[in-house]
Design a protein around this motif. Structure first.
Motif, PDB file in Angstrom:
ATOM      1  N   LEU A 190       0.552  -0.960  -0.002  1.00  0.00           N
ATOM      2  CA  LEU A 190       0.063   0.252   0.200  1.00  0.00           C
ATOM      3  C   LEU A 190       1.152   1.372  -0.018  1.00  0.00           C
ATOM      4  N   LEU A 191       0.526   2.271  -0.411  1.00  0.00           N
ATOM      5  CA  LEU A 191       1.392   3.436  -1.071  1.00  0.00           C
ATOM      6  C   LEU A 191       0.494   4.772  -0.216  1.00  0.00           C
ATOM      7  N   ARG A 223      -1.527  10.705   8.265  1.00  0.00           N
ATOM      8  CA  ARG A 223      -1.293  10.496   9.058  1.00  0.00           C
ATOM      9  C   ARG A 223      -2.161   9.537   9.491  1.00  0.00           C
ATOM     10  N   ARG A 224      -4.000  10.093   9.511  1.00  0.00           N
ATOM     11  CA  ARG A 224      -4.492   9.529   9.997  1.00  0.00           C
ATOM     12  C   ARG A 224      -4.332   7.903   8.875  1.00  0.00           C
ATOM     13  N   LEU A 236      -4.867   2.901   8.816  1.00  0.00           N
ATOM     14  CA  LEU A 236      -4.384   1.045   8.303  1.00  0.00           C
ATOM     15  C   LEU A 236      -3.854   1.010   9.195  1.00  0.00           C
ATOM     16  N   MET A 237      -2.899   0.781  10.196  1.00  0.00           N
ATOM     17  CA  MET A 237      -2.155   0.015  11.230  1.00  0.00           C
ATOM     18  C   MET A 237      -2.896   0.091  11.828  1.00  0.00           C
ATOM     19  N   VAL A 279      -3.393  -3.290   9.211  1.00  0.00           N
ATOM     20  CA  VAL A 279      -1.912  -3.543   8.058  1.00  0.00           C
ATOM     21  C   VAL A 279      -0.852  -3.507   8.738  1.00  0.00           C
ATOM     22  N   SER A 280       0.541  -4.675   8.470  1.00  0.00           N
ATOM     23  CA  SER A 280       1.828  -4.726   9.247  1.00  0.00           C
ATOM     24  C   SER A 280       2.074  -3.735   8.297  1.00  0.00           C
TER      25      SER A 280
END
Length: 64
Positions: free
Chosen positions: A5-6, A16-17, A22-23, A28-29
């Motif tokens: 993912l970019l 940042r949000r 994502l994490m 998401v790793s």
């Protein structure tokens, strides 16, 4: 799923949000995320394993 993912503009408020979502929400790793920004110094606090790169989408210049 092993897609990369970019996230552009990763050092800004919205970027940042997106990274946080994502994490922390989608789990998401960090190894699957490439964070880019015009100001790479703003990415120094990101999770270990996350790829960080300078990218200016207006000029096309990159610095890895």
């Amino acid at each position: 799923m092993s897609d990369i993912l970019l996230v552009t503009g990763a050092s800004g408020h919205f970027g940042r949000r997106v990274l946080d979502h994502l994490m922390n929400i989608l789990d998401v790793s960090p190894e699957r995320i490439v964070a880019t920004t015009r100001k790479p110094a703003g990415l120094t606090d990101l999770a270990l394993g996350m790829s960080r790169h300078a990218l200016d989408r207006l000029t096309g210049q990159t610095n890895s």
